[in-house]
Write an enzyme that holds these catalytic residues in place. Structure first.
Site, PDB file in Angstrom:
ATOM      1  CB  CYS A   6     -11.278  -8.242  -0.276  1.00 28.70           C
ATOM      2  SG  CYS A   6     -12.743  -8.115  -1.362  1.00 28.70           S
ATOM      3  CG  HIS A  59       4.893   6.184   1.465  1.00 25.98           C
ATOM      4  ND1 HIS A  59       5.989   6.740   0.758  1.00 25.98           N
ATOM      5  CD2 HIS A  59       4.288   7.367   1.828  1.00 25.98           C
ATOM      6  CE1 HIS A  59       5.855   8.046   1.050  1.00 25.98           C
ATOM      7  NE2 HIS A  59       4.909   8.563   1.566  1.00 25.98           N
TER       8      HIS A  59
END
Length: 241
Positions: A128, A120
């Site tokens: 970004c 996960h």
């Protein structure tokens, strides 16, 4: 023979142990889980945590997302516990092939584990969405509102949100290790989060051990089930080896 003695015998005779862990591995470090009685899913928020931690919510309401994320998902003072430390020791000794984790806290690596499959993702990595520049967790923790890059793009944590696929390369590597293991230790997970929970079905080795505070849907498939704290069990076994 006690459960600890049985697990000690299994570990001592193993050549390729793989550890598959969930939130219950990190609760002993003070990080809250999701589904227990006092977990995040039973707390009251303006929106359900499952909704807040979804891709759709992140895109539509990033400020609300980050308010929750900073308060509930960043536990940067947490330290590795007995479970993390024991697993890192076993890897160094050549007993443990790898750790497969559903957690995003980076505590396995902090304890010294080197081969860790993070299904996960991790709160420690961020990027970004516009230019791809990487950022550490400090950028998120120390900013206010929605963190942005110098280019103006929104910074997103490298964690898998609801509605997002698991990283394919990580999944494939994890499944390869599960297939090649002779012992699979599954711990601190309710085994109700899919597709990750289904991965243990790829195991075809000698012994599967389940360590979890509560019963799971897979208990009947295990060779040994222990309903105790993960760290206490693993450290007791390590001392007995």
């Amino acid at each position: 023979m006690t459960a600890i003695e049985q697990l000690t015998r299994i570990v001592s005779g193993a050549k390729r142990i793989v550890f598959f862990g969930g939130a219950g591995v990190s609760t002993e470090s003070g990080i809250p889980d999701f589904r227990s009685v006092d977990g995040l899913y039973h707390q009251k928020f303006d929106y359900p945590p499952e909704e807040i931690l979804s891709h759709t919510f992140f895109i539509r309401k990033p400020e609300e997302f980050y308010r929750f994320y900073r308060e509930k998902m960043l536990c940067l003072t947490a330290k590795p516990n007995k479970a993390h430390l024991t697993l890192a020791k076993w890897e160094k000794e050549g007993r443990l092939l790898s750790v497969i984790t559903q957690n995003i806290d980076g505590l396995h690596q902090a304890a010294g584990s080197r081969r860790v499959h993070e299904l996960h993702g991790s709160v420690l990595r961020n990027h970004c969405m516009k230019c791809g520049k990487a950022f550490g967790v400090e950028k998120i923790a120390e900013s206010e509102g929605v963190p942005t890059c110098d280019c103006g793009g929104v910074i997103k944590p490298d964690v898998v949100l609801y509605e997002e696929p698991l990283p394919e390369d990580t999944v494939m590597s994890a499944l390869d290790d599960i297939r090649s293991a002779d012992v699979l230790i599954v711990a601190g997970t309710s085994l109700t989060v899919y597709p990750a929970a289904s991965y243990i079905r790829y195991f075809g080795g000698n012994k599967m051990v389940l360590i979890n505070r509560d019963a799971t849907p897979y208990d009947k498939l295990a060779d040994l089930v222990i309903h105790e704290k993960v760290g206490e069990v693993l450290s007791a076994v390590d001392q007995a080896l």
